[in-house]
Design an enzyme around this catalytic site. Sequence first.
Site, mmCIF file in Angstrom:
data_model
loop_
_atom_site.group_PDB
_atom_site.id
_atom_site.type_symbol
_atom_site.label_atom_id
_atom_site.label_comp_id
_atom_site.label_asym_id
_atom_site.label_seq_id
_atom_site.Cartn_x
_atom_site.Cartn_y
_atom_site.Cartn_z
ATOM 1 N N ARG A 76 0.844 -1.195 0.000
ATOM 2 C CA ARG A 76 0.000 0.000 0.000
ATOM 3 C C ARG A 76 0.878 1.243 0.000
ATOM 4 O O ARG A 76 2.073 1.169 0.263
ATOM 5 C CB ARG A 76 -0.893 0.012 1.248
ATOM 6 C CG ARG A 76 -1.996 -1.001 1.229
ATOM 7 C CD ARG A 76 -2.721 -1.071 2.549
ATOM 8 N NE ARG A 76 -1.890 -1.624 3.601
ATOM 9 C CZ ARG A 76 -2.258 -1.733 4.867
ATOM 10 N NH1 ARG A 76 -3.445 -1.318 5.238
ATOM 11 N NH2 ARG A 76 -1.449 -2.247 5.763
ATOM 12 N N LYS A 105 1.923 1.872 7.407
ATOM 13 C CA LYS A 105 2.248 1.043 8.574
ATOM 14 C C LYS A 105 3.169 1.786 9.532
ATOM 15 O O LYS A 105 3.858 2.740 9.161
ATOM 16 C CB LYS A 105 2.945 -0.254 8.139
ATOM 17 C CG LYS A 105 2.037 -1.244 7.463
ATOM 18 C CD LYS A 105 0.781 -1.580 8.254
ATOM 19 C CE LYS A 105 1.032 -2.499 9.422
ATOM 20 N NZ LYS A 105 -0.251 -2.852 10.114
ATOM 21 N N TYR A 158 -0.682 4.492 10.813
ATOM 22 C CA TYR A 158 -1.053 3.506 11.828
ATOM 23 C C TYR A 158 0.159 3.301 12.733
ATOM 24 O O TYR A 158 1.274 3.118 12.241
ATOM 25 C CB TYR A 158 -1.415 2.159 11.190
ATOM 26 C CG TYR A 158 -2.745 2.132 10.486
ATOM 27 C CD1 TYR A 158 -3.932 2.311 11.194
ATOM 28 C CD2 TYR A 158 -2.836 1.907 9.120
ATOM 29 C CE1 TYR A 158 -5.163 2.274 10.555
ATOM 30 C CE2 TYR A 158 -4.067 1.871 8.467
ATOM 31 C CZ TYR A 158 -5.219 2.052 9.195
ATOM 32 O OH TYR A 158 -6.439 2.019 8.556
ATOM 33 N N HIS A 180 -0.299 1.538 16.274
ATOM 34 C CA HIS A 180 -0.554 0.336 17.087
ATOM 35 C C HIS A 180 0.461 0.198 18.213
ATOM 36 O O HIS A 180 1.077 -0.855 18.401
ATOM 37 C CB HIS A 180 -0.565 -0.920 16.209
ATOM 38 C CG HIS A 180 -1.664 -0.903 15.188
ATOM 39 N ND1 HIS A 180 -2.999 -0.909 15.543
ATOM 40 C CD2 HIS A 180 -1.638 -0.844 13.834
ATOM 41 C CE1 HIS A 180 -3.744 -0.868 14.451
ATOM 42 N NE2 HIS A 180 -2.946 -0.821 13.402
ATOM 43 N N GLU A 212 -5.335 4.806 14.045
ATOM 44 C CA GLU A 212 -6.299 3.920 14.703
ATOM 45 C C GLU A 212 -6.931 4.517 15.944
ATOM 46 O O GLU A 212 -7.912 3.960 16.449
ATOM 47 C CB GLU A 212 -5.658 2.558 15.034
ATOM 48 C CG GLU A 212 -4.644 2.547 16.174
ATOM 49 C CD GLU A 212 -3.251 2.968 15.752
ATOM 50 O OE1 GLU A 212 -3.072 3.364 14.587
ATOM 51 O OE2 GLU A 212 -2.328 2.910 16.594
ATOM 52 N N ASP A 244 -3.000 -7.482 15.336
ATOM 53 C CA ASP A 244 -2.269 -6.197 15.336
ATOM 54 C C ASP A 244 -2.412 -5.469 16.670
ATOM 55 O O ASP A 244 -1.674 -4.534 16.945
ATOM 56 C CB ASP A 244 -2.719 -5.301 14.173
ATOM 57 C CG ASP A 244 -4.191 -4.958 14.237
ATOM 58 O OD1 ASP A 244 -4.953 -5.633 14.953
ATOM 59 O OD2 ASP A 244 -4.594 -3.991 13.563
#
Length: 360
Positions: free
Chosen positions: A15, A73, A92, A94, A116, A268
């Site tokens: 992506r 990511k 993101y 996480h 997120e 995740d």
Amino acid sequence: MIVGIPKEIKTMENRVAMTPGAVGAFVRNGHTVLVERGAGVGSGLRDEEYAAAGARLVSADDAWAAEMVIKVKEPIQQEYKYLRDGLLLFTYLHLAADKPLTEALLESKTTGVAYETVQLDNGALPLLVPMSEVAGRMAPQVGAQCLEKPHGGRGMLLGGVPGVEPAEVVILGGGVVGVNATKIAVGMGARVTVLDVNHSRLQYLDDIFHSRVVTLMSHEANIRAALCKADLVIGAVLIPGAKAPRLVTREMLPCMKPGSVIVDVAVDQGGCVETIKATTHADPTYVVDGVVHYGVANMPGAVPRTSTFALVNQTLPYALSLANKGCKALRDDAPLARGLNTWQGQLTCSGVAEAFGMSC
Ligand code: NAD
């Protein structure tokens, strides 16, 4: 503002954080966009398309040197060297499941805004939704493949055939991943049970799927009973910004059928299955106690074209607001402010702080 779009370097991640159309929107707002050469190629987006939209094509170092870096990511170890004071990173993150990255962001004083945890006043997580839709729709698809004998499964078809019973699919969590997984599993002809702790969510699922799914309140006894009859279990729970609750313990696995499959989409956030560990698209599965485990933490990476467009549809307004107003955007926009995870060496997300016993 100078905005950088590096190429994603996580294994099999294709992506990209901006489409040429989105770059055009930044340029029209007076920003300079530095796109790493080849950043979009995995999503079928060519350098020439970015250049035509007004981007400058640059090296990874130059893209990361921008004032604001937009990614897909979380930065991986090789990218930690780019983290620095004054950098605004929108991606993101996480963090609750990644202590080394949390420490790297805090030590470098990077301003980290996590997709997120951007959260609307009604609790919805708009930047998780598109990837959850993709991962939810993929989960029965990859689960069906894992159930095939050559992939270690018990050798059964999700939908059965006339005269042969279909597979039992158990979905833990009936949120965005859960409802999309349900849609596809039902469509493939499986028998589907969904468990959630939120009664109004169960009512909603009952309303839209009517007699095609069984809904159950999520508690240990129901989870245990559902696991024992399952052919495919899909983990789809979320407690926003925090580690996933452990719903399936190792001690529960022996009741599952040999060759049954667990696809833990929540991996995740640490996973809702005790025996799950993060895997990659290159080597997605492993077996514990005869149960095939699939733990790919970036499932949408396998369908990068769909995922890139779905993600950018949602991130663009927030990214533009950050570029237009800088950190003032965080003061003006409460949902965006909830995305702030690290700020000048401080943790600013309570879920992450709780996961590490830190203060915020
Ligand atoms: P969501 O908030 O829409 O849904 C989560 C659901 O879990 C809610 O309905 C909630 O009530 C339910 N829940 C919470 N505790 C529960 C419990 N103890 N038992 C049963 N249900 C419980 O979240 P989502 O968008 O569906 O995301 C689910 C997970 O999938 C998240 O961890 C997310 O990060 C992850 N995800 C992973 C990938 C991947 O590639 N692996 C991609 C997208 C999303």
